[in-house]
Design an enzyme around this catalytic site. Structure first.
Site, PDB file in Angstrom:
ATOM      1  N   LYS A   1      -1.904  -5.739 -14.062  1.00 44.89           N
ATOM      2  CA  LYS A   1      -1.012  -5.955 -12.924  1.00 44.89           C
ATOM      3  C   LYS A   1      -0.319  -7.330 -12.951  1.00 44.89           C
ATOM      4  CE  LYS A   1      -3.287  -2.684  -9.759  1.00 44.89           C
ATOM      5  NZ  LYS A   1      -3.985  -2.551  -8.451  1.00 44.89           N
TER       6      LYS A   1
ATOM      7  N   TYR B   1       2.672   5.122  -6.816  1.00 46.92           N
ATOM      8  CA  TYR B   1       1.679   5.011  -5.742  1.00 46.92           C
ATOM      9  C   TYR B   1       1.995   5.938  -4.559  1.00 46.92           C
ATOM     10  CZ  TYR B   1      -0.836   1.080  -7.859  1.00 46.92           C
ATOM     11  OH  TYR B   1      -1.619   0.291  -8.679  1.00 46.92           O
TER      12      TYR B   1
ATOM     13  N   PHE C   1      -1.131  -0.425   3.656  1.00 43.77           N
ATOM     14  CA  PHE C   1      -0.888  -1.436   2.628  1.00 43.77           C
ATOM     15  C   PHE C   1       0.208  -1.040   1.633  1.00 43.77           C
ATOM     16  CE2 PHE C   1      -4.537   1.181   1.190  1.00 43.77           C
ATOM     17  CZ  PHE C   1      -4.069   1.630  -0.034  1.00 43.77           C
TER      18      PHE C   1
ATOM     19  N   ARG D   1     -13.246   2.700 -14.935  1.00 40.45           N
ATOM     20  CA  ARG D   1     -13.531   2.362 -13.531  1.00 40.45           C
ATOM     21  C   ARG D   1     -14.731   1.415 -13.462  1.00 40.45           C
ATOM     22  NH1 ARG D   1      -9.495   3.643  -9.776  1.00 40.45           N
ATOM     23  NH2 ARG D   1     -11.113   3.057  -8.309  1.00 40.45           N
TER      24      ARG D   1
ATOM     25  N   THR E   1     -12.422  -1.947  -5.955  1.00 43.16           N
ATOM     26  CA  THR E   1     -11.053  -2.319  -5.585  1.00 43.16           C
ATOM     27  C   THR E   1     -10.988  -3.755  -5.064  1.00 43.16           C
ATOM     28  OG1 THR E   1     -10.721  -0.009  -4.946  1.00 43.16           O
ATOM     29  CG2 THR E   1      -9.069  -1.595  -4.188  1.00 43.16           C
TER      30      THR E   1
ATOM     31  N   ARG F   1     -12.306  -7.036 -12.365  1.00 42.65           N
ATOM     32  CA  ARG F   1     -11.794  -7.464 -11.058  1.00 42.65           C
ATOM     33  C   ARG F   1     -12.604  -8.624 -10.500  1.00 42.65           C
ATOM     34  NH1 ARG F   1     -10.236  -1.474  -8.687  1.00 42.65           N
ATOM     35  NH2 ARG F   1      -7.996  -1.606  -9.094  1.00 42.65           N
TER      36      ARG F   1
ATOM     37  N   ASN G   1      -5.567  -7.312  -7.484  1.00 40.19           N
ATOM     38  CA  ASN G   1      -6.875  -7.105  -8.094  1.00 40.19           C
ATOM     39  C   ASN G   1      -6.820  -6.857  -9.602  1.00 40.19           C
ATOM     40  OD1 ASN G   1      -5.792  -4.596  -7.986  1.00 40.19           O
ATOM     41  ND2 ASN G   1      -7.358  -3.683  -6.683  1.00 40.19           N
TER      42      ASN G   1
ATOM     43  N   HIS H   1      -5.193  -1.764 -12.806  1.00 40.47           N
ATOM     44  CA  HIS H   1      -5.254  -0.383 -12.307  1.00 40.47           C
ATOM     45  C   HIS H   1      -5.975   0.483 -13.324  1.00 40.47           C
ATOM     46  CE1 HIS H   1      -3.963   3.606 -10.890  1.00 40.47           C
ATOM     47  NE2 HIS H   1      -3.764   3.874 -12.166  1.00 40.47           N
TER      48      HIS H   1
ATOM     49  N   GLU I   1      -0.415  10.027 -15.088  1.00 40.31           N
ATOM     50  CA  GLU I   1      -0.003   8.619 -15.140  1.00 40.31           C
ATOM     51  C   GLU I   1       0.447   8.232 -16.551  1.00 40.31           C
ATOM     52  OE1 GLU I   1      -2.846   7.279 -11.367  1.00 40.31           O
ATOM     53  OE2 GLU I   1      -3.299   6.483 -13.353  1.00 40.31           O
TER      54      GLU I   1
HETATM   55  N1  UDP Z   1      -4.846  -1.870  -2.058  1.00 41.52           N
HETATM   56  C1  UDP Z   1      -4.516  -2.797  -1.065  1.00 41.52           C
HETATM   57  N2  UDP Z   1      -5.250  -2.791   0.097  1.00 41.52           N
HETATM   58  C2  UDP Z   1      -6.267  -1.916   0.314  1.00 41.52           C
HETATM   59  C3  UDP Z   1      -6.587  -0.980  -0.693  1.00 41.52           C
HETATM   60  C4  UDP Z   1      -5.860  -0.976  -1.862  1.00 41.52           C
HETATM   61  O1  UDP Z   1      -3.597  -3.593  -1.233  1.00 41.52           O
HETATM   62  O2  UDP Z   1      -6.902  -1.956   1.387  1.00 41.52           O
HETATM   63  C5  UDP Z   1      -4.066  -1.866  -3.312  1.00 41.52           C
HETATM   64  C6  UDP Z   1      -4.852  -2.426  -4.515  1.00 41.52           C
HETATM   65  O3  UDP Z   1      -3.936  -3.122  -5.371  1.00 41.52           O
HETATM   66  C7  UDP Z   1      -5.380  -1.158  -5.141  1.00 41.52           C
HETATM   67  C8  UDP Z   1      -4.210  -0.193  -4.943  1.00 41.52           C
HETATM   68  O4  UDP Z   1      -3.712  -0.529  -3.650  1.00 41.52           O
HETATM   69  O5  UDP Z   1      -5.724  -1.335  -6.506  1.00 41.52           O
HETATM   70  C9  UDP Z   1      -4.553   1.272  -4.993  1.00 41.52           C
HETATM   71  O6  UDP Z   1      -5.612   1.531  -4.084  1.00 41.52           O
HETATM   72  P1  UDP Z   1      -6.828   2.466  -4.477  1.00 41.52           P
HETATM   73  O7  UDP Z   1      -7.569   2.773  -3.236  1.00 41.52           O
HETATM   74  O8  UDP Z   1      -6.335   3.602  -5.305  1.00 41.52           O
HETATM   75  O9  UDP Z   1      -7.774   1.480  -5.348  1.00 41.52           O
HETATM   76  P2  UDP Z   1      -8.100   1.486  -6.904  1.00 41.52           P
HETATM   77  O10 UDP Z   1      -8.130   2.909  -7.372  1.00 41.52           O
HETATM   78  O11 UDP Z   1      -7.010   0.687  -7.579  1.00 41.52           O
HETATM   79  O12 UDP Z   1      -9.438   0.801  -7.013  1.00 41.52           O
HETATM   80 MG    MG Z   2      -6.687   4.378  -7.186  1.00 39.38          MG
END
Ligand code: UDP
Ligand code: MG
Length: 139
Positions: A10, A50, A58, A86, A92, A103, A113, A116, A127
């Protein structure tokens, strides 16, 4: 179970010069890079990528963050690639991510974070296809 997943290094990681360190970790953990490119996501691309989060509070901030600078997108290969990435990434929210995870080490906040990773085989396939033609991938 597919052996492919998709990652985005990112904008915060690229800005801070952490791209190489993150890729190096992934290679150490057995991921092979099938395809890799540096891209500046357009607003439309970030919104599309997204789209599943479009109703979340968010979403707008997430789209501006993801378009705030270039990213690297990559298709990765490893046995159990989705789950393995993961785990390598951590939660996250970097504050809640396991010690030693990407992370935990490189993330700044729940938004910025560092990385992705796809959350299912089906999303990994979609994707990868969002950014790569099959002819651009090789092991
Ligand atoms: N994100 C955010 N606020 C939140 C949750 C997620 O800004 O409360 C952002 C963060 O960059 C995250 C992305 O949105 O990686 C996608 O969210 P997701 O829940 O899919 O998390 P991930 O799969 O990336 O762990
Ligand atoms: Mg996700």
């Amino acid at each position: 179970m597919s052996n492919r997943t998709f990652t985005i290094i990112k904008p915060d990681s690229v800005r801070k010069g952490n791209f190489g360190k993150i890729v190096s970790r992934l290679e150490e953990q057995g991921f092979r890079i099938l395809g890799l490119k540096k891209v500046a996501l357009t607003q439309r691309q970030a919104e599309g990528f997204y789209a599943v989060h479009s109703e979340r509070p968010f979403y707008k901030d997430l789209v501006s963050y993801m378009t705030s600078g270039p990213v690297y997108v990559a298709a990765l290969q490893k046995e159990g690639a989705v789950a393995s990435l993961r785990t390598a990434m951590g939660a996250t929210d970097p504050k809640k991510a396991d010690a030693g995870s990407i992370r935990a080490e490189f993330g700044e906040s729940i938004e910025q974070n560092a990385i992705h990773g796809s959350d299912s085989d089906e999303n990994a396939k979609n994707e990868i296809a969002f950014f790569f033609a099959e002819s651009e991938l090789s092991d």
